[in-house]
Enzyme design. Structure first.
Site, PDB file in Angstrom:
ATOM      1  N   SER A  59      -9.207  10.317  37.822  1.00 49.70           N
ATOM      2  CA  SER A  59     -10.511  10.620  37.259  1.00 49.70           C
ATOM      3  C   SER A  59     -11.311   9.373  36.877  1.00 49.70           C
ATOM      4  O   SER A  59     -12.501   9.475  36.563  1.00 49.70           O
ATOM      5  CB  SER A  59     -10.338  11.516  36.023  1.00 49.70           C
ATOM      6  OG  SER A  59      -9.652  10.826  34.981  1.00 49.70           O
ATOM      7  N   SER A  65      -4.736   8.703  36.933  1.00 48.55           N
ATOM      8  CA  SER A  65      -6.182   8.463  36.975  1.00 48.55           C
ATOM      9  C   SER A  65      -6.603   7.006  36.931  1.00 48.55           C
ATOM     10  O   SER A  65      -7.788   6.709  37.093  1.00 48.55           O
ATOM     11  CB  SER A  65      -6.865   9.227  35.835  1.00 48.55           C
ATOM     12  OG  SER A  65      -6.801  10.608  36.059  1.00 48.55           O
ATOM     13  N   LYS A  76     -15.319   3.999  30.995  1.00 52.32           N
ATOM     14  CA  LYS A  76     -15.229   5.395  31.424  1.00 52.32           C
ATOM     15  C   LYS A  76     -15.864   6.271  30.358  1.00 52.32           C
ATOM     16  O   LYS A  76     -15.619   6.089  29.157  1.00 52.32           O
ATOM     17  CB  LYS A  76     -13.757   5.753  31.636  1.00 52.32           C
ATOM     18  CG  LYS A  76     -13.488   7.123  32.229  1.00 52.32           C
ATOM     19  CD  LYS A  76     -12.003   7.277  32.526  1.00 52.32           C
ATOM     20  CE  LYS A  76     -11.652   8.623  33.130  1.00 52.32           C
ATOM     21  NZ  LYS A  76     -10.210   8.725  33.455  1.00 52.32           N
TER      22      LYS A  76
END
Length: 606
Positions: free
Chosen positions: A297, A321, A225
């Protein structure tokens, strides 16, 4: 009887204020009437509140009357008058750190002095032994199809690489080709690290050929990420103001994966500043249903892992997330206990809530990755030494699995959740009804909003957040601005409430070994993230949806796509474990994964 100086000043000030209320229409005082020069005080006189120099803009009772609406309190007219008259000498100076001539910049790596610890006094801090016993299943012959290789779990890929049936370089090339083919549809890659990946893969093959095998992640391509710092490689947070940000050092988790011999393929998308699934390159979409976002996210890790573009990925969670994109994209997400995995070199959204964890295509894969990234690091003051006790062969017979009866009958639970509950006794697990008090758990989000606004204070006040693609009322720019008006007293009270909630969770886990919950049940997302308990989200079946799903608040001007006939998509369940008991989550998860027998199905067209 003589009065202390503080009492004298207080009563004198009240007298002045009373006069002000009675004789001044503006109900304000000359600041000189309240402030005092320390040089004029008698020797040994201590300082008193409300006697410093007046600073800041003038305020009036009307200012407080309007502000009351924001913090939801009620002052009397006299209270407002007194507060307005003394604000500039009592409290305005508290903002000097940010607004005064001696303003102090707070570097992004500076953490709060107060630290959150998920283990309550007197509670166990997890297993006492450190062991990791993976399954010994033969990986079988190497498939002839590149796609079959790409979708294989790390448990198989690692055995093929260890046995030199598959080279890391070939595997990296397979994934790079798939990224080139499918990322234009998914928009899950922010930065491709092709040259680094090929160099790391070549090195891995050379080391393995020389008998220097580092372990299950050696030679396995992965994606991170894009809030994990990577030396010399952009780390953008998915946000326009940071598009050209290039760190000088790797994050702690990146260093550990490099040390394990893993191969970094790409920096994966995240919703800007870790909210939902829209970043400066667009919206990352769900490989199972291209008409909807991948959820966030950790949208990029969810989509890339589900579509077979990486062997595994690293995501992060503050309030859901990892869980949400794992649910929507049909993969496995392991959110570790708060403090197990260090966040050094990762973007901070919320110091007391942020967690980093693996996102994979199987349960055991997640444990393999967790083992490599666990452990304290000096750069993360909240990281602590911990043990990981995982034995894939250990029995799960008799483990007590708590569940909330009412939750299982209500949305967002589905027939998949209820079928998972029904399957527990068949595996020797014992379902146990549990309950929690009916408290306003969402009020804990005050901590998230306040810490997030503090983490991005400079970006907000400089209007850098105005550059973000999404400017809706439920996006960070507006929430960060609104958070400036949260009450500091309520922040402390919310933190105290957090302890009360943690005590309830400790009570609950004295009755059961783990929990089975609907993955997106709002109360448990808030509770377990605030108490730091680990979670394992895994595919358990499929459901049909007649409308695309979204992380964003409904927008009547932009309705979501509808489907007739409905579309078939994966659906997952979530297990919540005791603090630092990820090994138990893994054992139960593996058993459920085998019983469900749905983990191997791939998204159509990928």
């Amino acid at each position: 009887m003589s009065k202390s100086r503080r009492n004298f000043l207080t009563q004198t000030s009240l007298g002045i204020l009373g006069a002000a209320v009675g004789s001044r229409t503006a109900m304000q005082l000359d600041a000189g009437e309240l402030s005092q020069d320390p040089a004029q005080l008698p020797p040994g006189a201590p300082p008193a509140f409300g006697t410093g120099p007046a600073v800041g803009p003038e305020v009036s009772p009307a200012t407080f009357a309007e502000a009351e609406k924001l913090v939801q309190i009620n002052l009397s007219p006299a209270d407002r008058a007194q507060a307005a008259a003394s604000w500039r000498v009592n409290l305005a100076s508290l903002y000097e750190r940010r607004t005064g001539p001696r303003a102090v910049a707070l570097e992004p790596t500076l953490a709060p002095f107060s630290r959150y610890h998920s283990v309550l006094p007197g509670q166990s801090s997890g297993p006492q032994r450190n062991q990791f016993i993976r399954t010994k299943t033969d990986p079988g012959p190497l498939p002839s199809s590149d796609a079959d290789i790409a979708f294989a779990p790390v448990t198989q890929l690692s055995r093929w690489i260890e046995q030199r049936k598959l080279s890391s370089e070939r595997l990296a090339q397979i994934y790079l080709k798939r990224i080139e083919q499918f990322d234009p549809k998914l928009r899950c890659i922010i930065t491709l690290t092709r040259d680094l990946a090929l160099a790391q893969a070549k090195k891995a093959d050379e080391e393995i050929a020389a008998g220097k095998y580092r372990g299950p992640l050696h030679g396995i391509p992965w994606g991170g990420k894009d809030l994990l710092d990577t030396a010399g490689i952009p780390t953008t947070y998915g946000a326009e103001p940071f598009r050209n940000r290039i760190p000088k050092e790797d994050a702690a988790v990146v260093k550990r994966l490099h040390a394990a011999g893993a191969v970094l393929l790409a920096k994966l998308s995240l919703g800007a500043l870790a909210l939902n699934d829209i970043w400066f390159g667009g919206q990352t979409v769900n490989p199972w249903l291209l008409e909807e976002g991948a959820s966030g996210s950790s949208a990029g890790p969810g989509a890339a892992t589900a579509a077979g573009l990486v062997g595994f990925s690293i995501g992060s969670e503050t309030g859901g997330s990892i869980i949400s994109p794992s649910m929507r994209c049909g993969i496995t997400g392991l959110r570790p206990t708060y403090g197990r995995v260090p966040r050094t070199g990762a973007m901070t959204l919320c110091w007391s809530l942020d967690k980093l964890g693996p996102m994979t295509r199987s349960v055991e894969d997640a444990l393999l990755v967790l083992q490599a990234i666990s452990g304290a690091d000096p750069g993360d003051l909240s990281s602590i030494p911990s043990q990981l006790d995982f034995d894939s062969n250990a029995s799960i017979q008799g483990l007590r699995v708590g569940y909330f009866p009412a939750w299982m009958k209500q949305a967002p639970a589905t027939d998949v959740d209820r079928a998972a509950l029904a399957a527990l006794p068949k595996l020797g697990l014992v379902p146990v009804e549990v309950s929690l008090p009916n408290w306003p758990y969402d009020s804990l989000n005050l901590l998230l909003f306040a810490e997030g606004a503090a983490a991005f204070e400079e970006l907000t006040l400089s209007h850098g957040v105005d550059q973000l693609k999404v400017q809706t009322y439920d996006a960070w720019p507006n929430l960060f601005r609104q958070a400036r008006f949260l009450s500091a007293v309520d922040f402390v009270q919310s933190d105290r409430f957090r302890r009360k909630v943690a005590e309830e969770m400790a009570r609950l886990f004295s009755e059961v070994d783990l929990l089975l919950v609907p993955s997106l049940r709002d109360e448990m997302l808030v509770i377990s993230n605030n108490t730091g308990h680990p979670s394992l989200t895994m595919r358990a079946g499929f459901v049909e949806v007649s409308e695309a799903r979204s992380d964003w608040a409904p927008d009547p001007k932009n309705p979501l796509p509808k489907f007739s006939p409905p579309r078939r998509v994966p659906h997952g369940i979530t297990l919540i474990g005791r603090l630092f008991e990820e090994g138990t989550l893994g054992r139960v998860g593996i058993a459920l994964e085998r019983a469900f027998a749905v983990a191997n199905e791939r998204p159509p067209s990928f």
